[in-house]
Design an enzyme around this catalytic site. Structure first.
Site, short mmCIF file in Angstrom:
data_model
loop_
_atom_site.label_atom_id
_atom_site.label_comp_id
_atom_site.label_asym_id
_atom_site.label_seq_id
_atom_site.Cartn_x
_atom_site.Cartn_y
_atom_site.Cartn_z
N HIS A 108 0.82 -1.20 0.00
CA HIS A 108 0.00 0.00 0.00
C HIS A 108 0.86 1.26 0.00
CE1 HIS A 108 -2.35 3.09 2.39
NE2 HIS A 108 -3.06 2.97 1.29
N GLU A 121 1.99 1.95 -3.41
CA GLU A 121 0.88 2.50 -4.20
C GLU A 121 0.88 4.03 -4.09
OE1 GLU A 121 -3.38 3.79 -3.37
OE2 GLU A 121 -3.25 1.65 -2.86
N HIS A 122 1.08 4.55 -2.87
CA HIS A 122 1.18 5.99 -2.68
C HIS A 122 2.39 6.56 -3.43
CE1 HIS A 122 -1.59 7.10 0.82
NE2 HIS A 122 -1.86 5.83 0.58
N GLU A 163 -3.50 7.82 7.56
CA GLU A 163 -4.61 7.05 6.98
C GLU A 163 -4.95 5.87 7.88
OE1 GLU A 163 -5.47 4.32 3.02
OE2 GLU A 163 -4.03 5.96 2.89
#
Length: 463
Positions: free
Chosen positions: A73, A76-77, A153
């Site tokens: 993840h 992905e950022h 997040e």
């Protein structure tokens, strides 16, 4: 964009698109394989001058190891932080400048990136996406800023969301060894100690054309899309991928009794989450149990007249809300879920026993012909409705391919659901909804400190 929950009825989401079974170029979707191993699937839909451009990498959080959870993840950022040709933030700016939308999502099984825009801008989307497939620049400066965003997040979506926190801890308890036990967002301690080198290693290992599926749906000509794909993605070099020895299946050992946990968190109301281990689909042509489990989920939930809502909310008033869900599409093991919030004058234990009573009724007496017909009608209706959305069509193709199935299996899956018999639904309830497969998690509400409550998320979005 809202993320997907395990409590959605995936039978009605994943089965909406009938795909042709032929491999010929006349088939729609059209399938191609580039010399570098990239699979291209093109689905024509000429109702509006729009195109959906998806790239799916067959890697997700289940491929991570302890100590670097959340790296899929996090990368992905970082994929939006630029290349030598495209500075940080420029990717999104260019898509927005032509009126397009773009985003990305990471799950246990895959990581995907998409753009939705006018079909004349497809070459630009391909140029941008193929550039970062091979030429991403990962710097300590950008990473040190972005990892703070990722940690925030996690705080907002999990740590400060009592139901999400309950789901995370329930999954970590239910699975003993399988990597599904680790959260997609990653454990906070791992995020705090993550290095840019962890991201670089992940990128080098998995982001290769021979580990990706490109899905294009919309107002396009397949041969033109193929030519564009060769022009842009054909430049990327295939790389050796981790072999069987490095990517072991890590089968979950048999559970030998019910597992229970209680989680204290600030919340207004108590909450119950029950998960039974269940199989997922691996052989669509010959299996029937996953189809029967999908139908069972539809009998219990997914409609105002479904059993749980009718019996426990409207009639007995045991619960404010109650639901069930199951997804047959996954690379790893599955779960059949129940969740609910008891009414003000009822307890968590009473709600659990009421759900168990509904399960026992199906185990002992089965389901009615009317219930079976209703759920099958919902599946057919979803098949029709999903054709209205190009994005949904692309999502279905990508999910099937990323789970180790084929986009051609959609037809087979739909037929499998339509062929389920009432006695098969009763059989899977009797076989899988048993204590030896069960994990029960309860939320013990503590005084509120500003936290809010939402359903648990299993996919983390960039935005």
């Amino acid at each position: 964009m809202k993320t997907n929950s395990h409590f959605a009825h995936y039978a009605l989401i994943l089965l909406g698109l009938t795909l042709a079974g032929s491999h010929s170029v006349q088939a729609n979707p059209h399938e191609y394989l580039l010399d570098n191993g990239l699979k291209l699937i093109v689905k024509e839909d000429h109702r509006s001058p729009v195109v959906i451009h998806h790239i799916w990498y067959k890697v997700g959080s289940m491929d991570e190891t302890n100590g670097t959870t959340g790296v899929a993840h996090a990368l992905e950022h970082m994929m939006f932080k630029g290349t030598a040709e495209v500075p940080p933030g420029e990717f999104s700016r260019r898509i927005a400048a032509v009126g397009g939308r773009e985003n990305a999502f990471t799950s246990r099984d895959y990581t995907a990136y998409y753009q939705q825009l006018h079909q004349r801008h497809l070459p630009m989307a391909m140029a941008l996406e193929s550039d970062r497939m091979s030429h991403l620049l990962l710097t300590e400066e950008e990473f040190s800023k972005e990892i703070q965003v990722v940690m925030e997040e996690r705080r907002l979506r999990t740590d400060d969301q009592p139901r999400s926190l309950l789901y995370e801890k329930m999954i970590a308890t239910a699975f003993q060894t399988h990597p599904y036990r680790r959260p997609v967002i990653g454990w906070m301690n791992d995020l705090e100690h993550m290095q840019v080198s962890d991201n670089q290693e992940w990128y080098n290992r998995w982001y290769a054309p021979n580990n990706a599926v490109l899905v294009v749906v919309g107002d396009v000509d397949p041969e033109n899309v193929l030519a564009l794909t060769k022009q842009h993605y054909g430049k990327a070099n295939a790389r050796p991928l981790p072999g069987i020895a490095e990517r072991k299946p890590q089968a979950e050992p048999p559970q030998v009794g019910i597992k229970r946990l209680r989680v204290k968190a600030p919340a207004k109301l108590p909450y119950l989450l029950m998960g039974y281990k269940a199989p997922t689909l691996s052989d669509p042509q010959n299996e029937w149990e996953p189809y029967a489990l999908e139908i069972l989920a539809g009998v219990l939930d997914g409609h105002a007249s479904a059993r749980l809502n009718r019996a426990l909310v409207r009639e007995a008033r045991i619960a404010i809300s109650v639901g069930a869900g199951y997804s047959a599409i996954a690379r790893g093991p599955g779960m059949f879920y129940f969740d609910g919030t008891p009414s003000e004058d009822k307890t968590i234990d009473e709600l659990e026993q009421s759900i168990r009573a509904e399960i026992s009724q199906i185990v002992e007496s089965g389901i009615t012909a009317a219930e079976l017909a209703r759920v099958k009608a919902q599946v057919v209706a979803a098949h029709v409705y999903q054709l209205d959305s190009m994005f949904s069509q692309a999502m279905q193709i990508g999910r099937l391919e990323s789970a180790g199935l084929s986009h051609r299996d959609a037809d087979t899956i739909l037929k499998g659901l339509q062929a389920v018999q009432a006695k098969q639904v009763q059989e899977v309830a009797k076989k899988y909804l048993i204590d030896d497969f069960l994990t029960v998690a309860t939320l013990d509400p503590q005084p509120l400190t500003g936290a809010t409550s939402t359903r648990p998320d299993t996919t983390q979005l960039r935005h």
